[in-house]
Enzyme design. Structure first.
Site, mmCIF file in Angstrom:
data_model
loop_
_atom_site.group_PDB
_atom_site.id
_atom_site.type_symbol
_atom_site.label_atom_id
_atom_site.label_comp_id
_atom_site.label_asym_id
_atom_site.label_seq_id
_atom_site.Cartn_x
_atom_site.Cartn_y
_atom_site.Cartn_z
ATOM 1 N N LEU A 277 0.802 -1.219 0.000
ATOM 2 C CA LEU A 277 0.000 0.000 0.000
ATOM 3 C C LEU A 277 0.835 1.270 0.000
ATOM 4 C CD1 LEU A 277 -3.028 -0.833 2.307
ATOM 5 C CD2 LEU A 277 -3.109 -0.087 -0.061
ATOM 6 N N ARG B 86 -0.335 5.146 -1.064
ATOM 7 C CA ARG B 86 -0.425 6.126 0.021
ATOM 8 C C ARG B 86 0.792 7.032 0.077
ATOM 9 N NH1 ARG B 86 -2.453 1.665 4.252
ATOM 10 N NH2 ARG B 86 -4.674 1.695 3.787
ATOM 11 N N VAL C 237 -9.968 6.964 -1.357
ATOM 12 C CA VAL C 237 -9.273 5.765 -1.836
ATOM 13 C C VAL C 237 -8.066 5.434 -0.966
ATOM 14 C CG1 VAL C 237 -10.050 6.088 -4.194
ATOM 15 C CG2 VAL C 237 -7.905 7.138 -3.480
ATOM 16 N N GLU C 238 -7.565 4.200 -1.113
ATOM 17 C CA GLU C 238 -6.444 3.695 -0.310
ATOM 18 C C GLU C 238 -6.735 3.822 1.183
ATOM 19 O OE1 GLU C 238 -4.233 2.096 -1.694
ATOM 20 O OE2 GLU C 238 -3.835 2.846 -3.698
ATOM 21 N N GLY C 239 -7.990 3.604 1.559
ATOM 22 C CA GLY C 239 -8.415 3.769 2.948
ATOM 23 C C GLY C 239 -9.063 5.124 3.115
#
Length: 853
Positions: A375, A379, A501-503
């Protein structure tokens, strides 16, 4: 004065003070337990304590300092009590994988309470390689010239010409190693490319960013089998294959553990192992045009054919989208930004297991680990690059507009009301570019800092939308009137997408940065949890008692550094950043002590106290952002012209930390001492503040700097697309800025003449200039410069308008599709296919003609 001899003669006098001083030094430095024992024994003997008291102390000292005795007498009962009370959180296998993913980098220093600033400063400053710089100056520049954002918005996507160019120049394979035909760019290389593209065209930036972020290429590089890498990576590098990665589902977003997509292992009639896949995903970027779909799903092996059990957990697969049962063809409409963002389904898609699951049979069940470890790309590189690019664009546009646009006879940038948001934009651009580059350094050196990349993703995307809002406020109607001249509207809309996005950002702040960081970055907490779960007395003993010493040390440090405002803390350098380093040391000590206090009093319940963890996350994050600012300023040679930007960023960071501390003191609950924290300590914190908002004087310097064309502004806003064509919106604005600045001196001559009554005050500008030439106040060339500057200024502030027919023609008709019913993939209603992977998912309207108002 008479009290001093009495004090010296008293049995508790100077000797007592000496003992207290020794104890303070031991606490502040974090001295080992045996040294405390020696000091205590010396004090007892020195004060003539009775033998029985000394004997008791010696026995206790032996118990605490001899590990074999301590484990039996103290550690085992403590473990039993904690276990019975459920004091430490129970960690599920999924949580454990997430916590263990990646590495602890410099964030561990900031969490420690006694950071090693020399280590933070030792990180090198990343530079582009000659090859990366050439790519930025060549193909990226060419792409930006091609990818006019207004055309992309009108045509509802990138043209086939741009797609072909992206493939030919291997934009989609920037992270693919050279041996597989990719560009093999470093983290800073990929970041700089994406940043520049985003300053021109958000759709193009997303299209390039996704294949170079978390997805098939990233996962294959690290986890794929040799056969998978040899086949897919060259195809991904040259654009033969277009990748997408399908993770999110209707009921599994940030909670990826709730994935309902399933895969089942079975043996085919040919004796080979296969996997049958069923899924229903949404929000999958590039899915409709993808040729290979990365898929996250839960894998079942009912017959235990792989020998790993029947429930293998999350796995990742590579699915050719022309496989039978794959459903593509629909699109979402994310705030009108026409990048491909799509739903996808799969129904009984059967593929050979070894070539489908990333890593083959060995990779089965390892998908969650793969995702957590990978990730950092999204991020730490892709999303921050885009956010910083947008903020730099906001700074360039708002700064130029503030200098060009006039009200009441003055550029609006001279008004303090405009200076405030301009300073916020300029300060954020300096700060986040520092964090972007510093984080890329860590990734390039092999770190996989899951907590740091979460910090950067959260704050980059949040500050991006806030600063774009400031820029929209400054440009006013020029920001809301859409058309070829508008430079901010599409960027403003797209800024909201990055936070999801990405959490999602709420989860990133409250659960990841501190929830994960408190366990991962703490020097002892995770070791204690592991030992408790494993019933490992020796391991628990080795972590628990040093943890107690850690808390004591940070308590002493927090108290003393707060009382002295950190002036005795060490700093890695002198000069203008020294006090900021000292205040970071003070902040770290207070933060570490409070974090331990919260963990100690709330135990496993802390992760449910998201308002508290969010405030801890804010302090933790702003410490990191501040450290990157100081690193940038020092590494770039302490440029005097950058000092205002450094000070603005640091003052803002400490202001945010102070606000978070105030929130903690007002809401934290400590059994028996809540009153102390909410009363005296909270009052002391408000009185003895870490910092306050940047001063008006510093904000003025920052705001003025981004309004002045020249080397300083260009360096601060580097690596963005600035067209030289004066017919382009940004080129037109930059041209007007240059002429406005160049004509300032001439205009001053005219104004001075008016003040001394050599020229009339109330007369038309054209007549005023003519009279100034006639009287020799300015030259004909200077008069022409004033006319050119005024014409450029008037041209730059115009907005686009359309006839009613043109306006109606520009709206693309899209019929909404109701979501399919059902919760799981199996048996879900199929999406209607409209051609699978064809690029033309929407009809492109004829571009309307434009008239300037």
């Amino acid at each position: 004065m008479e009290a001093l001899p009495f004090f010296a003669d008293a049995p508790w006098g100077w000797a007592s003070l000496g003992i207290l001083a020794v104890l303070f030094v031991l606490g502040f430095t974090g001295a080992p337990l045996w040294l405390w024992a020696v000091a205590g024994l010396a004090a007892l003997v020195g004060f003539g304590a009775p033998v029985w008291l000394t004997a008791i102390f010696v026995v206790l000292a032996i118990v605490f300092n001899v590990p074999t005795i301590r484990r039996t007498v103290l550690t085992r009962p403590v473990m039993g009590l904690m276990d019975a009370l459920g004091f430490l959180p129970t960690i599920s296998p999924t949580e454990q994988t997430a916590i263990e993913a990646g590495t602890v980098w410099v964030e561990g220093e900031l969490f420690s309470g006694k950071p090693d600033f020399d280590r933070i400063m030792a990180e090198s400053y990343p530079e582009l390689t000659p090859e990366e710089q050439a790519f930025l100056d060549g193909p990226v520049e060419e792409l930006c010239q091609m990818a006019d954002e207004w055309t992309t918005m009108q045509e509802r996507g990138l043209s086939q010409e741009i797609w072909d160019f992206l493939k030919r120049e291997r934009f989609l394979g920037m992270i693919v190693p050279k041996e597989y035909g990719g560009l093999g760019f470093s983290a800073i290389g990929a970041s700089s490319v994406l940043q520049k593209i985003d300053t021109r065209n958000a759709v193009a930036a997303v299209t390039v960013g996704v294949p170079n972020s978390l997805g098939p290429a990233e996962l294959l590089i690290h986890y794929g089998t040799e056969e998978q890498r040899d086949y897919y990576l060259p195809r991904l590098a040259d654009g033969t294959d277009i990748p997408a990665f399908a993770l999110t589902e209707p009921n599994a977003g940030s909670d990826a553990g709730a994935i309902s997509s399933r895969g089942t292992v079975f043996r085919g009639e040919d004796g080979e192992l296969y996997v049958r896949l069923n899924w229903r995903k949404r929000y999958i970027t590039l899915a409709a045009v993808s040729t290979v779909l990365g898929l996250a799903f839960k894998l079942d092996d009912p017959d235990n054919l792989l020998g790993k059990g029947t429930d293998l957990g999350i796995s990742c697969a590579l699915v050719p989208t022309d496989s039978e049962g794959v459903v593509l063809g629909r699109r979402h409409d994310p705030l009108g930004i026409p990048f491909y963002n799509c739903p996808t389904e799969g129904h009984d898609v059967v593929l050979p297991l070894e070539f489908t699951i990333i890593g083959g049979a060995e990779g089965a069940g390892q998908g969650w680990k793969m995702l957590m470890e990978s990730l950092a790309a999204g991020r730490g590189i892709t999303l921050p690059a885009g956010a910083v690019g947008k903020i730099k664009l906001a700074a360039r546009v708002a700064g130029a507009h503030a200098r060009v646009r006039q009200q009441f006879g003055l550029p609006i940038g001279k008004f303090e009301g405009i200076e405030e948001p301009l300073a916020r934009i300029g300060g954020a651009a300096y700060m986040l570019d520092a964090a972007r580059r510093y984080t890329c350094t860590g990734i390039m050196h092999g770190a996989k800092p899951a907590v740091v990349t979460a910090m950067l993703k959260y704050h980059a995307t949040e500050l991006c939308r806030a600063r774009l809002s400031d820029a929209m406020d400054i440009v006013g109607g020029n920001g809301i009137s859409r058309g070829p001249r508008n430079l901010l509207a599409t960027q403003m809309a797209s800024s909201f997408i990055g936070i999801t996005v990405e959490g999602a950002n709420i989860l990133t702040r409250t659960l990841m940065i501190f929830g994960q960081g408190a366990i991962r970055c703490h020097p002892y907490a995770y070791r204690e949890i592991e030992a408790l779960m494993a019933k490992d007395v020796k391991g628990f003993d080795a972590a628990f008692w040093p943890h107690i010493g850690h808390v004591v040390r940070n308590a002493f440090r927090a108290l003393s550094l707060s009382a002295t405002r950190g002036i005795f803390a060490g700093a890695p350098v002198g000069g203008p950043t020294r006090r900021y380093w000292q205040k970071l040391a003070w902040t770290s000590a207070s933060f570490a002590f409070l974090a331990d206090l919260a963990m100690g009093t709330l135990g496993g319940d802390l992760k449910r106290k998201e308002k508290l963890t969010g405030r801890f996350a804010d302090i933790f994050s702003w410490m990191y952002l501040g450290a990157t600012v100081l690193h940038r300023f020092e590494t770039e040679g302490r440029r005097k012209e950058d000092e205002a930007f450094m000070r603005w960023a640091m003052d803002h960071a400490f202001e945010q930390m102070q606000e978070a501390f105030d929130g903690l003191y007002a809401n934290i609950e400590v059994p028996g001492a809540t009153w102390l924290f909410r009363g005296p300590i909270a009052a002391w914190s408000r009185f003895n503040r870490l910092g306050s908002a940047p001063s008006d004087a510093i904000g003025h310097k920052v705001a003025q700097a981004i309004q002045v064309p020249g080397e300083h502004r260009e360096r601060l806003l580097a690596e963005m697309f600035v067209p030289s064509d004066k017919e382009e919106a940004l080129g037109r604005l930059e041209h007007a800025l240059a002429l406005a600045y160049e004509s300032d001196g001439v205009m001053q001559k005219v104004k001075q003449a008016i003040r001394r009554k050599a020229l009339p005050r109330k007369v038309a500008p054209k007549v005023l200039v003519e009279q100034a030439v006639e009287k020799g106040i300015i030259t004909p060339a200077e008069a022409q410069l004033l006319q050119d500057a005024n014409a450029a200024r008037q041209d730059a502030i115009q907005v686009d308008s359309f006839t009613l027919d043109e306006y109606k023609q520009s709206a693309v008709s899209m019929t909404p599709v109701p979501p399919p019913s059902g919760d799981g993939a199996t048996g879900a209603t199929s999406l209607e296919s409209s051609g699978g992977t064809a690029y033309g998912a929407a009809t492109a309207p004829t571009e309307p003609s434009v008239k300037d108002v």
